[in-house]
Structures are given as C-alpha cells and as structure tokens.
Design an enzyme around this catalytic site. Structure first.
Site, short mmCIF file in Angstrom:
data_model
loop_
_atom_site.label_atom_id
_atom_site.label_comp_id
_atom_site.label_asym_id
_atom_site.label_seq_id
_atom_site.Cartn_x
_atom_site.Cartn_y
_atom_site.Cartn_z
N SER A 135 0.85 -1.16 -0.03
CA SER A 135 0.05 0.10 -0.21
C SER A 135 0.76 1.34 0.10
O SER A 135 1.73 1.34 1.03
CB SER A 135 -0.82 0.02 1.22
N LYS A 161 -1.39 -0.86 -4.28
CA LYS A 161 -2.33 -0.05 -4.00
C LYS A 161 -1.99 1.32 -3.60
O LYS A 161 -0.94 1.67 -3.15
CB LYS A 161 -3.05 -0.49 -2.68
N LYS A 163 -2.79 5.12 -2.44
CA LYS A 163 -3.90 5.97 -1.62
C LYS A 163 -4.08 7.33 -2.54
O LYS A 163 -3.43 7.90 -3.43
CB LYS A 163 -3.14 6.48 -0.49
N ASP A 188 -7.21 3.05 -3.07
CA ASP A 188 -8.01 3.38 -1.63
C ASP A 188 -8.12 4.88 -1.26
O ASP A 188 -7.16 5.68 -0.95
CB ASP A 188 -7.07 2.58 -0.70
N GLU A 213 -11.26 1.05 -3.37
CA GLU A 213 -11.32 0.88 -1.87
C GLU A 213 -12.23 1.95 -1.09
O GLU A 213 -11.60 3.14 -1.24
CB GLU A 213 -10.26 0.37 -1.16
N ASP A 238 -13.94 -1.39 3.47
CA ASP A 238 -13.03 -1.45 4.15
C ASP A 238 -13.65 -0.98 5.66
O ASP A 238 -14.17 -1.91 6.16
CB ASP A 238 -11.43 -0.84 3.95
N LYS A 262 -9.88 -6.84 7.64
CA LYS A 262 -8.94 -6.61 8.61
C LYS A 262 -9.52 -7.29 10.04
O LYS A 262 -10.53 -6.83 10.38
CB LYS A 262 -8.94 -5.24 8.66
N GLY A 290 -4.37 -4.44 5.95
CA GLY A 290 -3.45 -4.30 6.98
C GLY A 290 -3.76 -2.92 7.76
O GLY A 290 -4.31 -2.00 7.23
O1 OSB Z 1 -7.15 1.92 4.47
O2 OSB Z 1 -6.30 0.01 4.27
C1 OSB Z 1 -6.33 1.33 4.81
C2 OSB Z 1 -3.15 1.76 6.81
C3 OSB Z 1 -3.70 2.22 8.01
C4 OSB Z 1 -5.13 2.65 7.92
C5 OSB Z 1 -5.79 2.12 7.22
C6 OSB Z 1 -5.28 1.69 5.89
C7 OSB Z 1 -3.95 1.32 5.87
C8 OSB Z 1 -3.17 0.89 4.49
C9 OSB Z 1 -2.15 0.07 4.84
O3 OSB Z 1 -3.70 0.95 3.50
C10 OSB Z 1 -2.09 -1.41 4.82
C11 OSB Z 1 -0.59 -2.05 5.44
O4 OSB Z 1 0.17 -1.93 4.78
O5 OSB Z 1 -0.55 -2.27 6.59
MG MG Z 2 -8.68 0.95 3.36
#
Ligand code: OSB
Ligand code: MG
Length: 369
Positions: A135, A161, A163, A188, A213, A238, A262, A290
């Site tokens: 991510s 992924k 952001k 995301d 996402e 999510d 998660k 994650g």
């Molecule tokens: O939205 O998936 C998410 C990290 C912290 C809070 C929310 C998210 C995330 C990530 C990172 O996208 C996922 C990871 O590598 O742990």
């Molecule tokens: Mg997410």
C-alpha cells in the site's frame, strides 16, 4: 481455562517512512500489545490503533482505558475453553473492536501454543504461502510516486495499492498504469469522496483496477450500493464492514464486489472468519487488509489470509516495508513470487524480541488473578 495474568503495553515503533492517506499521516505504529498467561504458556495479540481517531474511532488512549477498565477484568473473571469464547465474552462491549481484537488474537495464540497447533490450521487455512502487495501512501509529486512504486516493484511486489484523494487520483493512477501496464493495481480513498463525485470516480474505470476501496463515508453502505451501479470497477469496502452483520447488509445491498477483511477492524479472527465464509457463500472475493502492524498482528493477518476465499493479494507486506527493526526475531520476508510464507509453528508463530520490545514500550499495566 482461567487466564492467570494479563499484561497490556503501549508501544511506539517508528516507520521507515511516514504513511499518508487521504485524511491523516502516521509516522509510527502506536499499538497496544496484549499478553495473556495461563497454564505455563503465553499468547500475544496486537490492537493496531492509529495515533488519532482518523481511520476509526479508536486511539491508543481509548484502547488503553477500555482494556484496563473493562476488557482485562472481564477476561480475568471468565472461564474460556476456546478462543471464540473471548469473542462471545466481548459482544457486550460496544464498538472498540481493535481493543477487543488485541485480546482475542492473544487467546488464539495462547490456545495454539498450548495445543501445539498453528494458527493457520486452527482457522482452517489451506495455503502455505499467501499473495501480498504493498500500500503506497500519498506522495508529494508524480516523480516521487514513480520512484517509490518502482522500488517496490523491483523488490518483488506484484500488486500495488495507491492511496488517492481529490487532486491526487486520476493523475497518479494514470502515471503508474502507463509505466507498469501489467501491474495488479488498485486504489484506496479512505472515505474522502461523496456520491456527487460518482462521475469523477467513474473515470478511474479506464485504468483496469482490481478495485476501488472505500470511496464514500466510513459508516456508509447505502450510498456505496448506489455508487457501485455507476462504476465498472468493483467497489471494495474496508471501514464500513465492522462486523459480520455489516458484511451481510453490504452483500444483500450489492454495495461492493469485494471485501477487505482486517481482523482488528471487526473485533478479531472469529468475526473475520465469519465474514470470509459469508462472502464465499455470496461469491464475493475477499483479501486481507493491514493496519501497519508489528510482527504480532502481521502473523494473525498472514494466517487468516490462508483461508480459501482470500483470492486477492493482501496488504500484508514484508516487515522491512514498515520497520527498520521489528519486535519479533522472525520478521516476514517477501518471497520471489510476491508471497509471504504462513508460519507452521504453534500459535501465531511470532517469536518475540523481548529486549527490543522493552525499548519501544511506553507504559504497561499487569493484572493477576
Ligand atoms: O485503509 O487500508 C487502509 C493503513 C492504516 C490504516 C488504514 C489503511 C492502511 C493501509 C496500509 O492501507 C496497509 C498495510 O500495509 O498495513
Ligand atoms: Mg483501506
């Protein structure tokens, strides 16, 4: 079984680089770690709360109070014969699911170690390796983004992924897609858009994304169902899926084509597995999200991702993507085929580095029966 002692720690473990989403920025893991002791064994769990209430309502401070004043005393008073009993014990507690998950994970780990059984086999996992991706947070500019993504691609990650947020969506997606035409790619939004952005979001359909996402509000399912009808790309929920009931509502409303599971967001592995089963029944694929976990929470995620309907790569990157040094002696390492190996050892398989853990512990409480 009676739990004999509970220890809860607040830790701060710096990231190799800051992580920025559409709405906040994290520079370190601020988890709560839970240690349960019984019958000569111990189990560990991680509540991977953020530094502020930006992802969900929880923070390290709220999780600490809920753990100290409620979750720990409730568990010390209980008699449990399997990890699922901890999930049942905490159904009286409203929300605060990450705090609850920290205790529930620790129970799975404890039972696994006592019974000599791996978490994968306890959960019904069917894979020895799980597909993973990375991510990538919001970057200052496109050149930096391409450098960051390029380094992950070179390291062996086959799924990325991005952001996204208004002003950082079409352009970065176009740049990455053009540079790597065959990369498995997804985005995301962490709840930053509104239904009125539907036409704009539909422009992402051009980039052959696996999924989009959580475009809309963190607690919405209804508008996502409306939005999904206007997009070709599957929506993945999510933040909105905080329980098996929420998953059922989203599936019935056809609010998404994919679910990010998660275990910490839904209160633990018991609920996570229920959501997995429900999605499988509905023919909807899932993947493991994650929360930038340490090796403790990561081990739970990896075991969960070995279940059959986890058919898309998880946000479960190798430990070195997050930390210069993890708090375990067996950090996860990326295999050449963009997978992580699921531990076979009893419980979660995490082998704690207690000396280093001491160094990153800010505060602790211990309660004993
Ligand atoms: O939205 O998936 C998410 C990290 C912290 C809070 C929310 C998210 C995330 C990530 C990172 O996208 C996922 C990871 O590598 O742990
Ligand atoms: Mg997410």
């Amino acid at each position: 079984m009676r739990i004999e002692q509970i220890e809860v720690r607040r830790i701060e473990l710096p990231f190799v680089a800051p992580f920025e989403t559409s709405g906040w920025r994290e520079v370190a893991n601020h988890s709560l770690l839970v240690r349960l002791r019984a019958e000569g064994a111990e189990g560990w769990g991680e509540a991977p709360v953020g530094v502020g209430p930006w992802y969900n309502e929880e923070t390290q401070a709220t999780a600490w109070v809920i753990a100290r004043d409620h979750l720990a005393p409730m568990l010390l008073d209980a008699d449990i014969s399997r990890p699922e009993d901890v999930d049942a014990l905490y159904t009286r507690v409203r929300a605060n699911r990450m705090a609850r998950a920290g205790f529930e994970f620790a129970a799975w780990d404890l039972f696994g170690r006592l019974q000599g059984q791996s978490l994968r086999s306890m959960l019904g996992g069917v894979r020895q390796q799980v597909d993973v991706g990375v991510s990538v947070g919001v970057q200052p500019d496109i050149a930096t983004l391409l450098r960051v993504v390029g380094a992950y691609v070179d390291a062996g990650y086959r799924r990325v992924k991005l952001k996204i947020k208004p002003g950082w969506d079409l352009e970065p997606t176009h740049a990455v897609r053009t540079t790597w035409p065959n990369l498995l790619l997804q985005v995301d939004a962490n709840s930053i858009y509104a239904l009125t952005d539907a036409e704009h979001l539909a422009r992402l359909d051009a980039y052959d994304l696996l999924l989009i996402e959580q475009p809309l509000a963190h607690d919405d399912i209804f508008d996502h169902a409306k939005l999904q009808r206007r997009l070709r790309t599957p929506i993945c929920l999510d933040e909105s899926i905080v329980s098996p009931d929420h998953a059922r509502w989203a599936l019935e409303l056809q609010a998404c084509g994919v679910i990010n599971i998660k275990p910490s967001r839904v209160g633990g592995l018991t609920a996570a597995r229920q959501i997995h089963d429900m999605a499988a029944e509905a023919g909807v694929p899932v993947w493991c999200g994650g929360m930038l976990e340490t090796g403790i929470g990561r081990a739970a995620n990896v075991a969960l991702a070995s279940l059959p309907n986890f058919t898309l790569p998880g946000d479960i990157s190798a430990s070195d993507r997050y930390f210069r040094r993890d708090i375990v002696r067996n950090p996860f390492v990326l295999n050449a085929d963009s997978t992580l190996t699921v531990p076979d050892a009893p419980g979660s398989g995490a082998d704690l580095d207690l000396d280093f853990l001491e160094q990153v512990t800010l505060e602790r409480f211990v309660v004993t029966r």
